[in-house]
Design a protein around this motif. Structure first.
Motif, PDB file in Angstrom:
ATOM      1  N   ILE A 171       0.845  -1.192   0.000  1.00 24.14           N
ATOM      2  CA  ILE A 171       0.000   0.000   0.000  1.00 24.14           C
ATOM      3  C   ILE A 171       0.874   1.233   0.000  1.00 24.14           C
ATOM      4  CG2 ILE A 171      -1.677   1.356   1.343  1.00 24.14           C
ATOM      5  CD1 ILE A 171      -2.658  -1.312   2.519  1.00 24.14           C
ATOM      6  N   ASP A 172       0.569   2.170  -0.890  1.00 28.19           N
ATOM      7  CA  ASP A 172       1.315   3.432  -0.950  1.00 28.19           C
ATOM      8  C   ASP A 172       0.329   4.563  -1.209  1.00 28.19           C
ATOM      9  OD1 ASP A 172       3.119   5.473  -1.206  1.00 28.19           O
ATOM     10  OD2 ASP A 172       4.261   4.575  -2.846  1.00 28.19           O
ATOM     11  N   LEU A 173       0.059   5.349  -0.170  1.00 31.15           N
ATOM     12  CA  LEU A 173      -0.806   6.522  -0.281  1.00 31.15           C
ATOM     13  C   LEU A 173       0.071   7.767  -0.270  1.00 31.15           C
ATOM     14  CD1 LEU A 173      -2.836   4.314   0.663  1.00 31.15           C
ATOM     15  CD2 LEU A 173      -4.050   6.114   1.875  1.00 31.15           C
ATOM     16  N   SER A 174      -0.110   8.603  -1.274  1.00 27.78           N
ATOM     17  CA  SER A 174       0.715   9.799  -1.406  1.00 27.78           C
ATOM     18  C   SER A 174      -0.155  11.050  -1.431  1.00 27.78           C
ATOM     19  CB  SER A 174       1.542   9.717  -2.701  1.00 27.78           C
ATOM     20  OG  SER A 174       2.293  10.886  -2.902  1.00 27.78           O
ATOM     21  N   GLU A 175      -0.015  11.887  -0.401  1.00 26.70           N
ATOM     22  CA  GLU A 175      -0.713  13.178  -0.289  1.00 26.70           C
ATOM     23  C   GLU A 175      -2.211  13.029  -0.544  1.00 26.70           C
ATOM     24  OE1 GLU A 175       0.478  16.077   0.716  1.00 26.70           O
ATOM     25  OE2 GLU A 175       2.423  15.147   1.076  1.00 26.70           O
ATOM     26  N   VAL A 176      -2.803  12.025   0.080  1.00 29.61           N
ATOM     27  CA  VAL A 176      -4.217  11.715  -0.157  1.00 29.61           C
ATOM     28  C   VAL A 176      -5.109  12.621   0.689  1.00 29.61           C
ATOM     29  CG1 VAL A 176      -6.011   9.974   0.171  1.00 29.61           C
ATOM     30  CG2 VAL A 176      -3.838   9.346  -0.890  1.00 29.61           C
ATOM     31  N   GLY A 177      -5.997  13.317   0.017  1.00 31.15           N
ATOM     32  CA  GLY A 177      -7.005  14.125   0.684  1.00 31.15           C
ATOM     33  C   GLY A 177      -8.382  13.703   0.226  1.00 31.15           C
ATOM     34  N   ARG A 178      -9.365  13.820   1.114  1.00 31.06           N
ATOM     35  CA  ARG A 178     -10.752  13.524   0.736  1.00 31.06           C
ATOM     36  C   ARG A 178     -11.668  14.472   1.474  1.00 31.06           C
ATOM     37  NH1 ARG A 178     -14.757  13.316  -1.866  1.00 31.06           N
ATOM     38  NH2 ARG A 178     -15.946  11.431  -2.406  1.00 31.06           N
ATOM     39  N   LEU A 201     -13.810   1.768  -3.201  1.00 31.76           N
ATOM     40  CA  LEU A 201     -15.217   2.150  -3.092  1.00 31.76           C
ATOM     41  C   LEU A 201     -15.397   3.659  -3.116  1.00 31.76           C
ATOM     42  CD1 LEU A 201     -16.218  -0.376  -0.298  1.00 31.76           C
ATOM     43  CD2 LEU A 201     -16.943  -0.455  -2.701  1.00 31.76           C
ATOM     44  N   ASP A 202     -14.310   4.384  -2.966  1.00 30.03           N
ATOM     45  CA  ASP A 202     -14.328   5.842  -2.974  1.00 30.03           C
ATOM     46  C   ASP A 202     -13.048   6.307  -3.654  1.00 30.03           C
ATOM     47  OD1 ASP A 202     -15.075   8.442  -2.506  1.00 30.03           O
ATOM     48  OD2 ASP A 202     -14.844   8.368  -0.330  1.00 30.03           O
ATOM     49  N   ARG A 203     -13.033   7.549  -4.078  1.00 30.85           N
ATOM     50  CA  ARG A 203     -11.849   8.118  -4.730  1.00 30.85           C
ATOM     51  C   ARG A 203     -11.365   9.324  -3.942  1.00 30.85           C
ATOM     52  NH1 ARG A 203     -11.313   6.566 -10.244  1.00 30.85           N
ATOM     53  NH2 ARG A 203     -13.059   5.279 -10.940  1.00 30.85           N
ATOM     54  N   PRO A 204     -10.067   9.530  -3.894  1.00 27.14           N
ATOM     55  CA  PRO A 204      -9.559  10.705  -3.187  1.00 27.14           C
ATOM     56  C   PRO A 204      -9.863  11.986  -3.958  1.00 27.14           C
ATOM     57  CG  PRO A 204      -7.762   9.598  -4.322  1.00 27.14           C
ATOM     58  CD  PRO A 204      -8.979   8.732  -4.496  1.00 27.14           C
ATOM     59  N   SER A 205      -9.985  13.079  -3.225  1.00 28.02           N
ATOM     60  CA  SER A 205     -10.111  14.387  -3.871  1.00 28.02           C
ATOM     61  C   SER A 205      -8.772  14.829  -4.421  1.00 28.02           C
ATOM     62  CB  SER A 205     -10.636  15.421  -2.865  1.00 28.02           C
ATOM     63  OG  SER A 205     -11.853  14.987  -2.291  1.00 28.02           O
ATOM     64  N   THR A 206      -7.703  14.446  -3.732  1.00 29.73           N
ATOM     65  CA  THR A 206      -6.335  14.748  -4.173  1.00 29.73           C
ATOM     66  C   THR A 206      -5.447  13.560  -3.814  1.00 29.73           C
ATOM     67  OG1 THR A 206      -5.809  15.782  -2.041  1.00 29.73           O
ATOM     68  CG2 THR A 206      -6.593  17.233  -3.793  1.00 29.73           C
ATOM     69  N   GLY A 207      -4.320  13.451  -4.513  1.00 27.83           N
ATOM     70  CA  GLY A 207      -3.344  12.435  -4.180  1.00 27.83           C
ATOM     71  C   GLY A 207      -3.551  11.122  -4.921  1.00 27.83           C
ATOM     72  N   ARG A 208      -2.712  10.133  -4.568  1.00 32.01           N
ATOM     73  CA  ARG A 208      -2.689   8.843  -5.258  1.00 32.01           C
ATOM     74  C   ARG A 208      -2.842   7.705  -4.247  1.00 32.01           C
ATOM     75  NH1 ARG A 208       1.942  11.177  -6.979  1.00 32.01           N
ATOM     76  NH2 ARG A 208       3.188   9.524  -6.010  1.00 32.01           N
ATOM     77  N   VAL A 209      -3.609   6.691  -4.649  1.00 33.44           N
ATOM     78  CA  VAL A 209      -3.783   5.476  -3.852  1.00 33.44           C
ATOM     79  C   VAL A 209      -3.298   4.298  -4.700  1.00 33.44           C
ATOM     80  CG1 VAL A 209      -5.415   3.950  -2.674  1.00 33.44           C
ATOM     81  CG2 VAL A 209      -5.769   6.435  -2.634  1.00 33.44           C
ATOM     82  N   THR A 210      -2.214   3.669  -4.274  1.00 36.81           N
ATOM     83  CA  THR A 210      -1.648   2.535  -5.005  1.00 36.81           C
ATOM     84  C   THR A 210      -1.674   1.310  -4.112  1.00 36.81           C
ATOM     85  OG1 THR A 210      -0.153   4.034  -6.200  1.00 36.81           O
ATOM     86  CG2 THR A 210       0.365   1.682  -6.264  1.00 36.81           C
TER      87      THR A 210
END
Length: 233
Positions: A10-17, A59-68
């Motif tokens: 899992i690699d979350l980078s600057e994820v905002g929601r 099930l959801d998408r971030p407003s900003t950033g990357r979800v890998t």
């Protein structure tokens, strides 16, 4: 170790929601989880725990950033690709089991394989293996409503593992159980992680986190305020 094994699962980078005009559910979150870790996510209600799980599940998408996850940009997937991702790479365990009461235990466990198009014989062998391993094989032909809470959660875990997902997500997996059943599920999750299963679990149960997690983070207002690795068990 191969390059793929060295990369985090899992690699979350600057994820905002954010949702509408409300405060950020997640605010610039950076998080890397290695393969084989058991991560417990703690925090008060509204801290972003459920949002984090939903993003990891596609099930959801971030407003900003990357979800890998497992080398895949989950935030960039189409709806159809997200469904395939959940079938093949993520197993999900819920507080209230989410089993189908009109199906037998066996048919509940088989369902993910059927959705993935797995051959019936191969799927049946995998289901039988899981039910035996998790101690509920004798209930294969029974409907879930006749089982105890702990037994139903074991069936739910078997279903989540059916397609051999690299990531298991658990949302308050002991929240609806009595203390004895909760301890049973804690032991199960600990054993699965010891065998190499990567787990992310959201919980208010400190005993669950202490028993199962190799690492614990705490979220407050969508940010990580604490990140602690457990002493090796």
């Amino acid at each position: 170790m191969t390059p793929s094994e060295a990369e985090p699962l899992i690699d979350l980078s600057e994820v905002g929601r954010t949702y509408d005009d409300g405060p950020a559910a997640l605010a610039g979150l950076n998080l890397r989880v290695a393969r084989g870790e058991a991560l417990a996510v703690l925090g008060p209600s509204g801290s972003g725990k459920s949002t984090l799980l939903n993003l990891l599940a596609g099930l959801d998408r971030p407003s900003t950033g990357r979800v890998t996850v497992d080398g895949l940009r989950v935030d960039a997937l189409s709806e159809a690709a997200s469904a395939r991702y959940r079938r093949g790479r993520v197993g999900m365990v819920f507080q209230f089991f989410n089993l189908l009461d009109d199906l037998t235990v066996l048919d509940n466990v088989l369902l993910p394989a059927q959705l993935a198009g797995t051959a019936r014989g191969r799927a049946a062998a995998r289901a039988a293996e899981l039910l035996e391993r998790l101690g509920v094989a004798r209930h294969a032909r029974v409907r879930p409503g006749r089982l105890s809470g702990g037994e139903r959660q074991r069936v739910a875990v078997a279903r989540a593992l059916m397609n051999r997902p690299p990531l298991l997500l658990a949302d308050e997996p002991t929240g609806a159980l009595d203390s004895a059943s909760g301890a049973d599920v804690r032991d199960l999750l600990r054993d699965l992680n010891a065998e190499g299963q990567t787990i992310v679990l959201v919980t208010h149960d400190l005993a669950l986190a202490e028993a199962c997690a190799t690492r614990t983070i705490e979220l407050v207002d969508g940010r990580v305020t604490r990140d602690v690795r457990a002493v090796a068990r």
